[in-house]
Motif scaffolding. Structure first.
Motif, PDB file in Angstrom:
ATOM      1  N   UNK B 135     -31.308  64.446 -54.875  1.00 27.21           N
ATOM      2  CA  UNK B 135     -30.388  63.311 -54.965  1.00 27.21           C
ATOM      3  C   UNK B 135     -30.985  62.072 -54.322  1.00 27.21           C
ATOM      4  N   UNK B 136     -31.617  62.256 -53.158  1.00 22.21           N
ATOM      5  CA  UNK B 136     -32.212  61.114 -52.450  1.00 22.21           C
ATOM      6  C   UNK B 136     -33.361  60.510 -53.241  1.00 22.21           C
ATOM      7  N   UNK B 137     -34.078  61.371 -53.986  1.00 20.30           N
ATOM      8  CA  UNK B 137     -35.274  60.885 -54.698  1.00 20.30           C
ATOM      9  C   UNK B 137     -34.920  60.006 -55.890  1.00 20.30           C
ATOM     10  N   UNK B 138     -33.633  59.962 -56.283  1.00 22.28           N
ATOM     11  CA  UNK B 138     -33.255  59.151 -57.438  1.00 22.28           C
ATOM     12  C   UNK B 138     -33.320  57.659 -57.133  1.00 22.28           C
ATOM     13  N   UNK B 139     -33.235  57.288 -55.849  1.00 19.63           N
ATOM     14  CA  UNK B 139     -33.158  55.873 -55.497  1.00 19.63           C
ATOM     15  C   UNK B 139     -34.524  55.199 -55.536  1.00 19.63           C
ATOM     16  N   UNK B 140     -34.494  53.895 -55.784  1.00 20.52           N
ATOM     17  CA  UNK B 140     -35.728  53.130 -55.901  1.00 20.52           C
ATOM     18  C   UNK B 140     -36.004  52.401 -54.580  1.00 20.52           C
ATOM     19  N   UNK B 141     -36.591  53.113 -53.627  1.00 14.65           N
ATOM     20  CA  UNK B 141     -36.856  52.533 -52.307  1.00 14.65           C
ATOM     21  C   UNK B 141     -37.974  51.498 -52.369  1.00 14.65           C
ATOM     22  N   UNK B 142     -38.898  51.710 -53.299  1.00 13.89           N
ATOM     23  CA  UNK B 142     -40.050  50.799 -53.412  1.00 13.89           C
ATOM     24  C   UNK B 142     -39.569  49.387 -53.754  1.00 13.89           C
ATOM     25  N   UNK B 143     -38.665  49.314 -54.755  1.00 14.58           N
ATOM     26  CA  UNK B 143     -38.165  48.003 -55.175  1.00 14.58           C
ATOM     27  C   UNK B 143     -37.317  47.377 -54.065  1.00 14.58           C
ATOM     28  N   UNK B 177     -32.886  54.775 -45.889  1.00 12.67           N
ATOM     29  CA  UNK B 177     -32.906  53.334 -46.121  1.00 12.67           C
ATOM     30  C   UNK B 177     -33.336  52.598 -44.854  1.00 12.67           C
ATOM     31  N   UNK B 178     -32.870  53.074 -43.702  1.00  9.91           N
ATOM     32  CA  UNK B 178     -33.284  52.444 -42.439  1.00  9.91           C
ATOM     33  C   UNK B 178     -34.789  52.528 -42.257  1.00  9.91           C
ATOM     34  N   UNK B 179     -35.369  53.654 -42.648  1.00 12.09           N
ATOM     35  CA  UNK B 179     -36.819  53.810 -42.535  1.00 12.09           C
ATOM     36  C   UNK B 179     -37.543  52.795 -43.397  1.00 12.09           C
ATOM     37  N   UNK B 180     -36.984  52.565 -44.604  1.00 10.81           N
ATOM     38  CA  UNK B 180     -37.652  51.659 -45.546  1.00 10.81           C
ATOM     39  C   UNK B 180     -37.544  50.211 -45.071  1.00 10.81           C
ATOM     40  N   UNK B 181     -36.397  49.845 -44.488  1.00  6.69           N
ATOM     41  CA  UNK B 181     -36.206  48.436 -44.145  1.00  6.69           C
ATOM     42  C   UNK B 181     -36.732  48.073 -42.752  1.00  6.69           C
ATOM     43  N   UNK B 182     -37.154  49.057 -41.961  1.00  4.00           N
ATOM     44  CA  UNK B 182     -37.472  48.741 -40.571  1.00  4.00           C
ATOM     45  C   UNK B 182     -38.811  48.018 -40.400  1.00  4.00           C
ATOM     46  N   UNK B 183     -39.854  48.523 -41.056  1.00  7.07           N
ATOM     47  CA  UNK B 183     -41.190  47.977 -40.810  1.00  7.07           C
ATOM     48  C   UNK B 183     -41.783  47.347 -42.051  1.00  7.07           C
ATOM     49  N   UNK B 184     -42.638  46.351 -41.840  1.00  8.56           N
ATOM     50  CA  UNK B 184     -43.424  45.797 -42.937  1.00  8.56           C
ATOM     51  C   UNK B 184     -44.604  46.722 -43.177  1.00  8.56           C
ATOM     52  N   UNK B 185     -44.943  46.873 -44.433  1.00 14.70           N
ATOM     53  CA  UNK B 185     -46.110  47.685 -44.770  1.00 14.70           C
ATOM     54  C   UNK B 185     -47.295  46.758 -45.008  1.00 14.70           C
ATOM     55  N   UNK B 186     -48.426  47.353 -45.332  1.00 17.28           N
ATOM     56  CA  UNK B 186     -49.643  46.553 -45.485  1.00 17.28           C
ATOM     57  C   UNK B 186     -49.492  45.463 -46.539  1.00 17.28           C
ATOM     58  N   UNK B 187     -48.833  45.793 -47.644  1.00 12.97           N
ATOM     59  CA  UNK B 187     -48.651  44.831 -48.730  1.00 12.97           C
ATOM     60  C   UNK B 187     -47.208  44.333 -48.747  1.00 12.97           C
TER      61      UNK B 187
END
Lengths: 203, 220
Positions: B135-143, B177-187
């Motif tokens: 279920x979690x994998x359905x979301x588009x975290x990259x976008x 979602x918190x993990x995705x929004x917390x840090x900037x990545x290389x790109x």
């Protein structure tokens, strides 16, 4: 003979010496047998050393575990967060109950608290009364502890919640905690890598 | 008398280790079983006293409009609200729908989460977790990251984000979602998921560069 008896060993003495020699011979024999008969005997000392070191190591890690993240009806989610947990009031939300510092506050059924346990509006109520009572107790206790230690009280709590906990229940727990004057929360998570969250194998 | 005493003299003998060994051998498996080889860490979250929806952020001094960034998680995707306006759906998503729709339309997250809870309740934890992760994998975290990265470039000082979610969505989605929004990545932007998840956080000196590092909980 008579001289001997008078000046040297008596009969009893001789008997004793003989027996002693026999014992020594027997001991030497058994030692020799041990040495070359069965080969070098298993040296239990080094095994004991290993076991004792393992025991100490395990006991140490047993005592260190600050939070219980996995239990029969609890598994916290994974996260890439690297912050270490600190000692604070804990609120544990399992699939069947909510606990404050390991004291049962209220039961959970199908991801929700019974509406009769909530104040203000039954089903749509946000504040869970038994949880608030337990939290107030815990906060009071924590304040007293900090006063004795002459430290400043920080209104913080660690939330250990199961990964399937519905958002609604999380909100109710956080809302109730904020009514007990707690406003800084830490969510306990299992430390993991960012790449493993996306289904990629962890490096 | 003296002889008797002599007779009682015993040669030094090894300590009998057997009882000790028994104890140690029983203790070690017991401790090994109870040890959890998982490290626990924490995510810091604030919730203003009284449970209000706003964050405790101070108002910016200049005339720039406050960002008030909010991410709303639904079973259809993420809605992003910034500076009072709802972000338009990304290309390829239905109009009027969420700003970032699901990546995998074939998965119905709400149904998966429900199924997962049912499996957990019936005691099948392994399958329950599998279904939850599906279920979690359905979301588009990259976008989501790409969009937030663009916003961050416009509002470099902002660090707070308010998270809201539908009532039934699981806690695991919130932490993800918190993990995705917390840090900037290389790109700033990623084109495919493999690169996105393999990316390392961007560093500024000794610390990680923050994207929106102060998540606050809001009430929908």
């Amino acid at each position: 003979m008579a001289d001997n008896q008078q000046g040297g060993f008596g009969h009893d003495d001789e008997e004793w010496i003989k027996a002693q020699r026999a014992r020594e011979a027997k001991r030497a024999k058994s030692a020799a047998r041990r040495e070359d008969g069965d080969g070098p005997g298993l040296n239990i000392n080094s095994l004991m050393d290993i076991l004792v070191i393992m025991l100490v190591f395990l006991l140490k890690s047993y005592g260190e575990e600050p939070l219980k993240a996995i239990d029969e009806d609890l598994k916290v989610p994974q996260s890439a967060s690297q912050l270490a947990p600190e000692d604070a009031t804990t609120v544990t939300v399992t699939r069947t109950a909510i606990l404050v510092n390991d004291n049962l506050a209220v039961d959970v059924k199908d991801g929700a608290v019974d509406p009769s346990q909530k104040s203000g509006g039954g089903e749509s109520g946000m504040s869970i009364t038994p949880l608030l009572d337990e939290l107030n107790k815990a906060v009071e206790q924590k304040k007293n502890e900090q006063r004795l230690l002459q430290e400043d009280y920080v209104p913080e709590a660690t939330i250990i919640a199961d990964q399937t906990t519905p958002h609604r229940l999380m909100l109710e727990v956080l809302f109730t905690a904020s009514q007990a004057q707690l406003n800084q929360f830490r969510f306990a998570v299992i430390k993991s890598t960012f790449s493993s969250l996306g289904g990629q194998p962890a490096e | 008398m003296a002889r008797r005493k002599r007779e009682e003299v015993k040669l030094p003998q090894d300590i009998d280790l057997a009882p000790m060994m028994n104890l140690v051998i029983i203790l070690i498996p017991m401790l090994l079983l109870s040890v959890v080889f998982m490290e626990v860490s924490v995510i810091n979250v604030t919730m203003p006293l009284g449970g209000a929806t706003t964050s405790d952020r101070t108002e910016p001094e200049d005339d720039k409009q406050p960002l008030n960034l909010a991410i709303s998680m639904t079973a259809q995707g993420f809605y992003i609200t910034a500076a009072g306006t709802k972000m338009q759906p990304m290309p390829g998503c239905p109009t009027g729908g969420p700003s970032i729709c699901l990546e995998d339309d074939s998965i119905d997250p709400a149904a998966r989460f429900e199924e997962s809870r049912r499996l957990y309740a019936s005691g099948d934890k392994i399958r329950g977790e599998e279904v939850l992760l599906e279920g979690l994998s359905a979301y588009n975290y990259r976008e989501l990251y790409n969009r937030l990265s663009t916003i961050k470039n416009e509002f470099p000082e902002e660090t707070t984000v308010t998270l809201t979610a539908d009532a039934e969505l699981p806690f695991a989605l919130t932490t993800r979602v918190m993990d995705v929004v917390r840090f900037r990545l290389e790109e700033d932007s990623y084109d495919n998921n493999e690169d996105f998840w393999a990316a390392k956080p961007r560093t500024e000196g000794d610390t990680y560069s923050i994207l929106f590092g102060d998540p606050a909980f809001g009430v929908l």
